[in-house]
Design an enzyme around this catalytic site. Structure first.
Site, PDB file in Angstrom:
ATOM      1  N   ILE A  25    -175.497 -17.693  60.145  1.00 19.14           N
ATOM      2  CA  ILE A  25    -176.716 -18.485  60.057  1.00 19.14           C
ATOM      3  C   ILE A  25    -177.071 -18.791  58.604  1.00 19.14           C
ATOM      4  O   ILE A  25    -177.506 -19.898  58.275  1.00 19.14           O
ATOM      5  CB  ILE A  25    -177.876 -17.754  60.761  1.00 19.14           C
ATOM      6  CG1 ILE A  25    -177.634 -17.709  62.273  1.00 19.14           C
ATOM      7  CG2 ILE A  25    -179.209 -18.423  60.460  1.00 19.14           C
ATOM      8  CD1 ILE A  25    -178.635 -16.870  63.036  1.00 19.14           C
ATOM      9  N   SER A 151    -186.059 -13.886  61.748  1.00 20.35           N
ATOM     10  CA  SER A 151    -186.305 -12.746  62.616  1.00 20.35           C
ATOM     11  C   SER A 151    -185.232 -12.721  63.705  1.00 20.35           C
ATOM     12  O   SER A 151    -184.075 -13.034  63.458  1.00 20.35           O
ATOM     13  CB  SER A 151    -187.720 -12.833  63.202  1.00 20.35           C
ATOM     14  OG  SER A 151    -187.997 -11.718  64.011  1.00 20.35           O
ATOM     15  N   SER A 152    -185.616 -12.369  64.916  1.00 22.31           N
ATOM     16  CA  SER A 152    -184.666 -12.285  66.029  1.00 22.31           C
ATOM     17  C   SER A 152    -185.430 -12.228  67.331  1.00 22.31           C
ATOM     18  O   SER A 152    -186.554 -11.706  67.388  1.00 22.31           O
ATOM     19  CB  SER A 152    -183.789 -11.040  65.895  1.00 22.31           C
ATOM     20  OG  SER A 152    -183.064 -10.800  67.089  1.00 22.31           O
ATOM     21  N   TYR A 165    -183.092  -2.043  64.877  1.00 21.97           N
ATOM     22  CA  TYR A 165    -183.024  -3.444  64.446  1.00 21.97           C
ATOM     23  C   TYR A 165    -184.213  -4.218  65.005  1.00 21.97           C
ATOM     24  O   TYR A 165    -184.888  -4.964  64.278  1.00 21.97           O
ATOM     25  CB  TYR A 165    -181.708  -4.054  64.918  1.00 21.97           C
ATOM     26  CG  TYR A 165    -181.576  -5.530  64.694  1.00 21.97           C
ATOM     27  CD1 TYR A 165    -181.286  -6.044  63.429  1.00 21.97           C
ATOM     28  CD2 TYR A 165    -181.725  -6.425  65.748  1.00 21.97           C
ATOM     29  CE1 TYR A 165    -181.148  -7.410  63.219  1.00 21.97           C
ATOM     30  CE2 TYR A 165    -181.591  -7.789  65.545  1.00 21.97           C
ATOM     31  CZ  TYR A 165    -181.303  -8.283  64.282  1.00 21.97           C
ATOM     32  OH  TYR A 165    -181.171  -9.633  64.090  1.00 21.97           O
ATOM     33  N   LYS A 169    -187.323  -6.153  62.913  1.00 20.31           N
ATOM     34  CA  LYS A 169    -187.640  -7.578  63.018  1.00 20.31           C
ATOM     35  C   LYS A 169    -189.086  -7.790  63.476  1.00 20.31           C
ATOM     36  O   LYS A 169    -189.746  -8.744  63.057  1.00 20.31           O
ATOM     37  CB  LYS A 169    -186.667  -8.263  63.972  1.00 20.31           C
ATOM     38  CG  LYS A 169    -185.249  -8.385  63.411  1.00 20.31           C
ATOM     39  CD  LYS A 169    -185.223  -9.164  62.100  1.00 20.31           C
ATOM     40  CE  LYS A 169    -183.816  -9.445  61.627  1.00 20.31           C
ATOM     41  NZ  LYS A 169    -183.777 -10.216  60.360  1.00 20.31           N
TER      42      LYS A 169
END
Length: 259
Positions: A25, A151-152, A165, A169
């Site tokens: 990304i 972010s996610s 993780y 985020k």
């Protein structure tokens, strides 16, 4: 009828920092911003990722008709953000317009396997480093500036084995909203983009038992996304036309996360 003028949809003359841009990304974001005229400082973490960074710089300078530099650093080092900003200013002048906090480390450990050192490493890269990057950038930020955090979907959806993780985020999203409230007085915006699964080396590190059900549950084409699709959203947030959007965490998941 009230007349209005749309802001220019170009980044000509802007300076952007994109962390963790040697692959995935980050590479797509850096290339897209450069193709719109921005000068780009990209960061990469290791000798192993240097080839990807150099390839990206060559692509930007040959086909995007812009300029780019690569900065090797370890974002676990608290001095790295100041070094990144100093190198950017030395290459491109006294001000920075866009900061994209993209670099991240992913956790793939079940709760019983998470150690204090593992927790600290994930949070230092995913939460502390964006904070330090913003602090280092602010004195040199041309106002109104654009701050964009990657972010996610994991920040708001529960998945087994990546709790650390996901928590990091979620913390970054909390920062996003708070920073937007603090920095908006001069028109500076702060937003986050929440990708769903995107084909990348990072996704390759995630267990198929997590990824495959997401594909099935994604309304758009039952597939994972492409890095370029995330880059388009980041570009919108970086341009003048997004001036009335701040404090938002925009889902880019093909409809997987409809929250």
């Amino acid at each position: 009828m009230t007349s209005f003028t749309l802001p220019p949809q170009t980044l000509e003359g802007k300076v952007a920092i994109v962390t963790g841009a040697s692959r995935g990304i980050g590479t797509a974001i850096a290339y897209d911003l450069a193709s719109r005229g921005a000068k780009i400082a990209i960061t990469y973490s290791s000798d192993r990722s240097k080839e990807g960074a150099n390839n990206l710089i060559s692509r930007i300078e040959s086909s995007a008709n812009s300029k780019a530099i690569g900065i090797q650093c370890n974002l676990l080092d608290t001095s790295a953000p100041q070094h990144i900003v100093s190198e950017t200013l030395a290459a491109f002048g006294p001000q920075i317009d866009i900061l994209v906090n993209n670099a991240a480390g992913i956790s793939d450990k079940k709760v019983e396997d998470v150690t204090p050192s593992h927790f600290e490493e994930v949070f230092c890269v995913n939460v502390r480093a964006p904070l330090l990057m913003l602090q280092a950038t602010l004195p040199h930020l041309r106002r109104p500036g654009r701050i964009i955090n990657i972010s996610s979907v994991a920040a708001r959806q529960g998945f087994p084995g990546i709790g650390t993780y996901a928590a990091s985020k979620a913390a970054l999203e909390g920062y996003t909203r708070s920073w937007a409230a603090e920095l908006g007085g001069d028109g500076t915006t702060v937003n986050a983009v929440n990708p769903g699964p995107v084909q990348s080396e990072m996704l390759d590190q995630v267990s198929p038992e997590i990824v495959e059900p997401q594909k099935t549950a994604t309304p758009v084409e039952k597939k994972v996304g492409r890095a370029e699709e995330i880059a388009e959203i980041v570009a919108f947030l970086a341009e003048g036309r997004s001036s009335w959007v701040t404090g938002q965490c925009l889902s880019a998941s093909g409809g997987y996360a409809m929250y």
